[in-house]
Enzyme design. Sequence first.
Site, mmCIF file in Angstrom:
data_model
loop_
_atom_site.group_PDB
_atom_site.id
_atom_site.type_symbol
_atom_site.label_atom_id
_atom_site.label_comp_id
_atom_site.label_asym_id
_atom_site.label_seq_id
_atom_site.Cartn_x
_atom_site.Cartn_y
_atom_site.Cartn_z
ATOM 1 N N HIS A 190 80.767 38.968 23.140
ATOM 2 C CA HIS A 190 80.574 38.769 21.837
ATOM 3 C C HIS A 190 81.301 37.906 20.896
ATOM 4 C CE1 HIS A 190 78.139 42.972 22.259
ATOM 5 N NE2 HIS A 190 77.767 42.106 22.849
ATOM 6 N N ASP A 239 73.697 32.961 21.176
ATOM 7 C CA ASP A 239 72.913 34.412 21.236
ATOM 8 C C ASP A 239 72.901 34.662 19.870
ATOM 9 O OD1 ASP A 239 72.205 36.833 21.606
ATOM 10 O OD2 ASP A 239 73.829 37.452 22.900
ATOM 11 N N TYR A 252 79.168 34.809 34.301
ATOM 12 C CA TYR A 252 80.276 34.308 33.440
ATOM 13 C C TYR A 252 81.669 34.299 34.642
ATOM 14 C CZ TYR A 252 77.390 36.743 30.272
ATOM 15 O OH TYR A 252 75.819 37.201 29.828
ATOM 16 N N ARG A 269 74.245 32.511 29.883
ATOM 17 C CA ARG A 269 73.096 33.805 29.754
ATOM 18 C C ARG A 269 71.810 33.142 29.399
ATOM 19 N NH1 ARG A 269 76.265 36.864 26.911
ATOM 20 N NH2 ARG A 269 75.635 36.565 24.912
HETATM 21 N N1 GLY Z 1 73.099 40.141 21.007
HETATM 22 C C1 GLY Z 1 73.710 41.185 21.682
HETATM 23 C C2 GLY Z 1 72.928 41.440 22.759
HETATM 24 O O1 GLY Z 1 72.440 40.377 23.290
HETATM 25 O O2 GLY Z 1 73.161 42.231 23.378
HETATM 26 MN MN MN Z 2 71.663 38.695 22.408
#
Ligand code: GLY
Ligand code: MN
Length: 441
Positions: A243, A260, A388, A406
Amino acid sequence: MINILNQAEFAQRREALLAQLADNSAVVIKSAPMVNRNSDVDYLFRQDSNFYYFTGFNEPDALILLKKTATGIEYHMFCQPRNKEMEIWFGYRAGEEGVREQYQVDYSYSNEQYAEKMPELLNGLDHLYFHWENDSLSEQVQTWLAAMRKRSRQGVIPPSQLLQLANITNEMRLIKSPAEQDLMRQASQISAQAHVKAIQACKPGVMEYQLDSHLQHHFSMNACPQAAYPSIVGSGKNCCILHYIENDQPLSDGDLVLIDAGAEYQYYAGDITRTFPVNGKYSEEQGLIYNLVLKANIECIEMVKPGTNWNAIHDHAVLVLTQGLVDLGLLQGDVTHLIEQEAYREFFMHKLGHWLGMDVHDVGDYKVDGQWRDLQAGMVMTVEPGIYIAVDNMQVEARWRGIGVRIEDDVLVTENGCEVMTSDVPKSIAEIEALMAASTR
Ligand code: GLY
Ligand code: MN
Ligand code: MN
């Protein structure tokens, strides 16, 4: 925000909720408050998801009460009263009259009337439903009940059963109506196009927050002034911080970037991750890890259909990733044994996905009666495998360290399978490299 959904959709939701309540009961749902950021500056207002789901009303400091008694159904709302001075500074308020005219409310009050009205409205009911996780509402409920108990000699009887409203509303929100599915398609498509813009703008020397600004620009230009959550734009070893939101580093030639990010459209979230090379070409190691994660993403999406067990999809991702890590020499040993030992967790430490809706990590139980639940048409979930490799992982060869990948898509469960709502953003190596080569970076 201008609401796109018409009031009939919100009315249907209230009806569906009321149909599930015990007789002689009421529901209270509270709006979000304004939240101070610093000094005279507040955070941008964002309505509470449950409150919006049942009302379509965007103002803070409001509360609804839905009553179901032998005499019928009633829809009450407390809201901010009209106030000329406050409206000059902070904008229009619907007020008591406006909520009756525009939001199908039967009875409305100023939010200064809780103490006087709530004991009266709750008197004689058996059951009161509210969201227990809402601390400020829970406190208010206790205050109203205490005030009612003090008036017991005057014949006032408070509800004797307090029930967790989330048990009903979470299940309702988990299955998206056709109107919600349309909004989620929009959120997904706008998010996908924003990712394309950011990928096209990527080159060495650009700052992570500058890529974020391309995302935000595209969101805003497409009726999504707010993102669904702070965008994660991490390059190099920051790809391994799940995050990461500082987004303050320059992009270096030879590194990957992981974005993301998702737009929020009409209160519905997009949630997409793509991982791509700063200089437009994946290195050999980056490409090997990338293709392994992509294989897990594609195979897991193929499993999404009604009747598939939620956790079976996660388990499949674990199998693919563990096998791949062994094949690449990043894990050693027997795959079954490594899975039992959870050896993959060093590289894949989160679940495969989550429900998606008005909240990015949306409501809805993942287990029912102690068992992982099966997918049903109308559910929306993310599929987001990742690998990762920590920069300080001395168990692996140096060439792998710091690689983080990801790949995340938003998937609607349909009657016969699934719909990948985020397919507008490419995800094969060939497609991403072609997109970057064609851009005028
Ligand atoms: N953007 C947060 C998640 O992918 O869970
Ligand atoms: Mn996400
Ligand atoms: Mn996600």
